[in-house]
Scaffold this motif. Structure first.
Motif, PDB file in Angstrom:
ATOM      1  N   GLU A  23       0.848  -1.115  -0.090  1.00 52.37           N
ATOM      2  CA  GLU A  23       0.125  -0.047   0.092  1.00 52.37           C
ATOM      3  C   GLU A  23       0.816   1.402  -0.135  1.00 52.37           C
ATOM      4  O   GLU A  23       0.298   2.416  -0.333  1.00 52.37           O
ATOM      5  CB  GLU A  23      -0.845   0.175   1.214  1.00 52.37           C
ATOM      6  CG  GLU A  23      -1.974  -0.983   1.010  1.00 52.37           C
ATOM      7  CD  GLU A  23      -2.834  -1.010   2.514  1.00 52.37           C
ATOM      8  OE1 GLU A  23      -2.732  -0.241   3.197  1.00 52.37           O
ATOM      9  OE2 GLU A  23      -3.681  -2.086   2.457  1.00 52.37           O
ATOM     10  N   HIS A  26       6.368  -0.011  -3.628  1.00 53.43           N
ATOM     11  CA  HIS A  26       6.235  -0.927  -4.706  1.00 53.43           C
ATOM     12  C   HIS A  26       7.427  -2.011  -4.489  1.00 53.43           C
ATOM     13  O   HIS A  26       8.542  -1.902  -4.488  1.00 53.43           O
ATOM     14  CB  HIS A  26       6.671   0.030  -5.997  1.00 53.43           C
ATOM     15  CG  HIS A  26       6.701  -0.641  -7.390  1.00 53.43           C
ATOM     16  ND1 HIS A  26       5.480  -1.170  -7.784  1.00 53.43           N
ATOM     17  CD2 HIS A  26       7.770  -1.092  -8.033  1.00 53.43           C
ATOM     18  CE1 HIS A  26       5.756  -1.955  -8.843  1.00 53.43           C
ATOM     19  NE2 HIS A  26       7.161  -1.812  -9.137  1.00 53.43           N
ATOM     20  N   LYS A 247      -4.197   9.309  -3.870  1.00 52.06           N
ATOM     21  CA  LYS A 247      -3.620   7.985  -3.457  1.00 52.06           C
ATOM     22  C   LYS A 247      -4.302   7.034  -4.437  1.00 52.06           C
ATOM     23  O   LYS A 247      -3.937   5.934  -4.707  1.00 52.06           O
ATOM     24  CB  LYS A 247      -3.323   7.627  -2.245  1.00 52.06           C
ATOM     25  CG  LYS A 247      -4.722   7.376  -1.529  1.00 52.06           C
ATOM     26  CD  LYS A 247      -4.201   6.939   0.073  1.00 52.06           C
ATOM     27  CE  LYS A 247      -5.644   6.276   0.663  1.00 52.06           C
ATOM     28  NZ  LYS A 247      -5.296   5.843   1.857  1.00 52.06           N
ATOM     29  N   LYS A 248      -5.554   7.192  -4.680  1.00 48.05           N
ATOM     30  CA  LYS A 248      -6.438   6.237  -5.233  1.00 48.05           C
ATOM     31  C   LYS A 248      -6.463   6.340  -6.842  1.00 48.05           C
ATOM     32  O   LYS A 248      -7.041   5.884  -7.623  1.00 48.05           O
ATOM     33  CB  LYS A 248      -7.934   6.355  -4.951  1.00 48.05           C
ATOM     34  CG  LYS A 248      -8.278   6.301  -3.470  1.00 48.05           C
ATOM     35  CD  LYS A 248      -9.573   6.560  -3.028  1.00 48.05           C
ATOM     36  CE  LYS A 248      -9.561   6.828  -1.557  1.00 48.05           C
ATOM     37  NZ  LYS A 248     -11.109   7.175  -1.247  1.00 48.05           N
ATOM     38  N   SER A 249      -5.886   7.455  -7.403  1.00 50.07           N
ATOM     39  CA  SER A 249      -5.542   7.942  -8.779  1.00 50.07           C
ATOM     40  C   SER A 249      -4.914   6.774  -9.350  1.00 50.07           C
ATOM     41  O   SER A 249      -3.858   6.184  -8.970  1.00 50.07           O
ATOM     42  CB  SER A 249      -4.900   9.167  -8.890  1.00 50.07           C
ATOM     43  OG  SER A 249      -4.783   9.452 -10.298  1.00 50.07           O
ATOM     44  N   LYS A 250      -5.257   6.704 -10.731  1.00 53.54           N
ATOM     45  CA  LYS A 250      -4.544   5.738 -11.550  1.00 53.54           C
ATOM     46  C   LYS A 250      -3.629   6.296 -12.608  1.00 53.54           C
ATOM     47  O   LYS A 250      -3.196   5.717 -13.523  1.00 53.54           O
ATOM     48  CB  LYS A 250      -5.492   4.803 -12.514  1.00 53.54           C
ATOM     49  CG  LYS A 250      -6.622   4.069 -11.740  1.00 53.54           C
ATOM     50  CD  LYS A 250      -6.152   3.250 -10.793  1.00 53.54           C
ATOM     51  CE  LYS A 250      -7.233   2.278 -10.139  1.00 53.54           C
ATOM     52  NZ  LYS A 250      -6.708   1.325  -9.003  1.00 53.54           N
ATOM     53  N   ALA A 251      -3.096   7.558 -12.509  1.00 52.14           N
ATOM     54  CA  ALA A 251      -2.568   8.626 -13.381  1.00 52.14           C
ATOM     55  C   ALA A 251      -0.970   8.216 -13.264  1.00 52.14           C
ATOM     56  O   ALA A 251      -0.178   8.337 -14.312  1.00 52.14           O
ATOM     57  CB  ALA A 251      -2.678   9.916 -12.991  1.00 52.14           C
ATOM     58  N   GLY A 252      -0.648   7.589 -12.202  1.00 50.56           N
ATOM     59  CA  GLY A 252       0.944   6.917 -12.038  1.00 50.56           C
ATOM     60  C   GLY A 252       1.613   8.081 -11.804  1.00 50.56           C
ATOM     61  O   GLY A 252       3.031   7.963 -11.773  1.00 50.56           O
ATOM     62  N   ARG A 253       1.281   9.122 -11.279  1.00 50.14           N
ATOM     63  CA  ARG A 253       1.938  10.309 -10.936  1.00 50.14           C
ATOM     64  C   ARG A 253       1.213  11.385 -10.150  1.00 50.14           C
ATOM     65  O   ARG A 253       0.086  11.054  -9.953  1.00 50.14           O
ATOM     66  CB  ARG A 253       2.262  11.062 -12.170  1.00 50.14           C
ATOM     67  CG  ARG A 253       1.162  12.005 -13.210  1.00 50.14           C
ATOM     68  CD  ARG A 253       1.574  12.190 -14.463  1.00 50.14           C
ATOM     69  NE  ARG A 253       0.505  12.805 -15.164  1.00 50.14           N
ATOM     70  CZ  ARG A 253       0.684  13.162 -16.576  1.00 50.14           C
ATOM     71  NH1 ARG A 253       1.715  12.990 -17.194  1.00 50.14           N
ATOM     72  NH2 ARG A 253      -0.315  13.662 -17.049  1.00 50.14           N
ATOM     73  N   ASP A 272      -7.309  13.931 -10.965  1.00 53.08           N
ATOM     74  CA  ASP A 272      -7.431  13.588  -9.541  1.00 53.08           C
ATOM     75  C   ASP A 272      -6.310  13.294  -8.683  1.00 53.08           C
ATOM     76  O   ASP A 272      -6.212  12.589  -7.778  1.00 53.08           O
ATOM     77  CB  ASP A 272      -8.495  12.428  -9.594  1.00 53.08           C
ATOM     78  CG  ASP A 272      -7.755  11.134 -10.392  1.00 53.08           C
ATOM     79  OD1 ASP A 272      -6.806  11.196 -10.981  1.00 53.08           O
ATOM     80  OD2 ASP A 272      -8.362  10.038 -10.295  1.00 53.08           O
ATOM     81  N   CYS A 273      -4.911  13.475  -9.297  1.00 54.87           N
ATOM     82  CA  CYS A 273      -3.757  13.234  -8.742  1.00 54.87           C
ATOM     83  C   CYS A 273      -3.228  14.508  -7.962  1.00 54.87           C
ATOM     84  O   CYS A 273      -2.051  14.537  -7.847  1.00 54.87           O
ATOM     85  CB  CYS A 273      -2.935  12.470  -9.765  1.00 54.87           C
ATOM     86  SG  CYS A 273      -2.479  13.509 -11.328  1.00 54.87           S
ATOM     87  N   THR A 294       3.657   7.242  -5.231  1.00 58.71           N
ATOM     88  CA  THR A 294       3.970   7.379  -6.538  1.00 58.71           C
ATOM     89  C   THR A 294       5.393   7.541  -6.807  1.00 58.71           C
ATOM     90  O   THR A 294       6.326   7.416  -6.027  1.00 58.71           O
ATOM     91  CB  THR A 294       3.289   8.791  -6.958  1.00 58.71           C
ATOM     92  OG1 THR A 294       3.324   9.143  -8.598  1.00 58.71           O
ATOM     93  CG2 THR A 294       4.417  10.090  -6.453  1.00 58.71           C
TER      94      THR A 294
END
Length: 493
Positions: A23, A26, A247-253, A272-273, A294
């Motif tokens: 969580e 990585h 922290k829930k974003s899927k943007a990767g940044r 949303d990041c 991230t």
């Protein structure tokens, strides 16, 4: 009383350590274990090791290790009891009452409840006649009702005791609000609301708890922003605004902005990041916290002098944690909020994709200090740029940016690379010399950074520091140290 061993054994057994650590870190599987960069210190090469079969972790860099409970304690600076409570909630287990520290947990829960009740009151007031001015201000800034609700924005009435009176109906007295940072007292002992006639921004931690507030004026009066002071549940240097959502974003940044409004506007536009530091410049603790969620941060600060200076301070802190850092140059607007209103969401998305990495950004910032029309200044820029590139660990990056610097200055690439090599050799020599001094004087390494203090018995003093740290983490330990006096410590401090 301690918790029953059976309860702790079941808690540890039901906690998947790999899932827990993943969580915030990585992890990469290698054989029967997992590796990643340690969340407790800055590193670029993974030395953090998780062994699921034994339910333990170990960092070979900083030496920290243990099980699931230790991990949560270290990660979020919690006491043993608080860490057990977090894990129990995560596993859906009931916590036996005997494990709670007398008064400590109750106080923390009380402050969190007070903050939640205050957030609800502020949000309710926003839609009352008293909050009309605040609502009009937020609507003028382009925020929709859905955004106001999502972020729990509110309004503090222009009265000295509106919140004191409101929470008094719930059974809380003025002293409770003082502890929560929602009230202040003057030299005459009078207690009144901290926030008055301001639009309110609840600050929510990564677990969804309201831990503090930021209040903004609706005109040009000062201070523009007023923030909660540090309390037992809130520390502005260790929390980041909107990270609970980002922290829930899927943007990767992560997009790091300067303030609440920029962050909220970006979320409303679909980014949303976005996050912001809280009432202070970015700190090393902020950088470490972001690195848990991230691998890339895009700095999106204002384009004025203050914004440039803030970016220059933030870059080395973020880069030190192993984050990939990019810098967004905003043109045609003073901040992200204004840019999106003027040019639209798609234009901002294109701007994000064109954001520069921090090396290119630093070279451009450095170039602005020299006149490239003057041969002498051009050579000075080449030397300064080579010194900057000498800090890069990757030889490939040094090669690429040496070519870029050669084009900017008109100096041959081979000459630039030679200057980079000279700078690196000099830096290496200085580092070795510094390390040699440290090796010869190990006692100095445990002395306090404040030169006004000195430990006559460093080994004893370090042990005493450990005792004090444990007591600060878990106040219930004071009961076990009853009778301990200052005279029993080796350090007068």
């Amino acid at each position: 009383m301690a918790w029953p061993p059976q309860f702790l054994d079941e808690l540890i057994d039901r906690t998947d350590l790999v899932d827990l650590v993943s969580e915030s870190v990585h992890l990469t599987k290698k054989g029967n274990s997992y590796w990643g960069c340690c969340p407790f210190h800055s590193e670029k090469t993974p030395s953090f090791h998780v062994v699921p079969d034994r339910k333990i972790y170990k960092c070979f860099g900083c030496g920290k290790g243990g099980g699931a409970i230790n991990f949560v304690m270290e990660l979020d600076n919690l006491s043993f009891r608080e860490a057990v409570e977090v894990l129990a909630k995560r596993c859906g287990m009931e916590v036996p009452d005997s494990g709670y520290a007398p008064g400590a947990k109750e106080r923390r829960e009380k402050l969190l409840t007070i903050n939640k009740q205050a957030a609800r009151a502020f949000h309710r007031w926003l839609y009352s006649p008293e909050g009309a001015q605040g609502l009009a201000y937020l609507q003028k800034r382009g925020l929709t009702k859905g955004t106001l609700t999502r972020f729990g924005l509110g309004f503090a009435p222009n009265r000295w005791d509106a919140l004191i009176q409101e929470l008094g109906k719930e059974g809380y007295d003025k002293r409770d609000l003082l502890d929560a940072g929602l009230a202040v007292n003057n030299k005459d002992g009078r207690i009144y609301d901290r926030f008055r006639n301001r639009v309110m921004f609840p600050i929510i931690d990564i677990r969804g708890n309201v831990i503090g507030f930021g209040g903004r004026v609706m005109d040009d009066s000062t201070p523009k922003y007023l923030n909660s002071p540090d309390t037992p549940v809130y520390n502005k240097s260790r929390n980041v605004f909107a990270l609970n959502m980002a922290k829930k974003s899927k943007a990767g940044r992560v997009i790091l902005t300067e303030g609440y409004m920029d962050t909220i506007s970006l979320h409303q536009a679909g980014f949303d990041c976005a996050v912001a530091s809280l009432g202070t410049s970015l700190t090393a603790d902020h950088a470490k916290l972001l690195s848990r969620f991230t691998k890339e941060v895009i700095l999106c600060y204002d384009g004025d002098t203050a914004g440039v200076q803030a970016a220059n301070r933030a870059i080395p802190m973020l880069e030190k944690t192993g984050l990939k850092v990019r810098v967004l140059r905003i043109t045609g607007a003073k901040d992200p909020d204004e840019f999106i209103k003027t040019f639209g969401r798609e234009a901002f998305a294109r701007l994000l994709d064109r954001s520069e990495n921090y090396v290119a950004y630093n070279l451009k910032q450095l170039q602005a200090s020299f006149s490239l029309e003057d041969p002498l200044q051009r050579s000075e820029f080449a030397r300064a740029g080579a010194e900057l590139l000498a800090e890069l660990d990757s030889p490939v990056e040094r090669e690429v940016y040496a070519g870029q610097l050669a084009q900017q200055t008109g100096v041959g690439k081979d000459a630039i690379l030679q200057e980079i090599k000279r700078c690196r050799s000099q830096r290496l020599w200085k580092a070795r010399k510094k390390q040699a001094r440290r090796t010869l004087t190990p006692v100095n390494q445990v002395q306090p950074k404040d030169r006004r203090m000195r430990y006559d018995n460093p080994r004893s003093a370090r042990a005493e520091e450990g005792v004090l740290r444990l007591i600060l983490l878990d106040s219930s330990l004071l009961e076990e140290t009853e009778g301990l006096t200052g005279s029993e410590f080796s350090s007068p401090l």
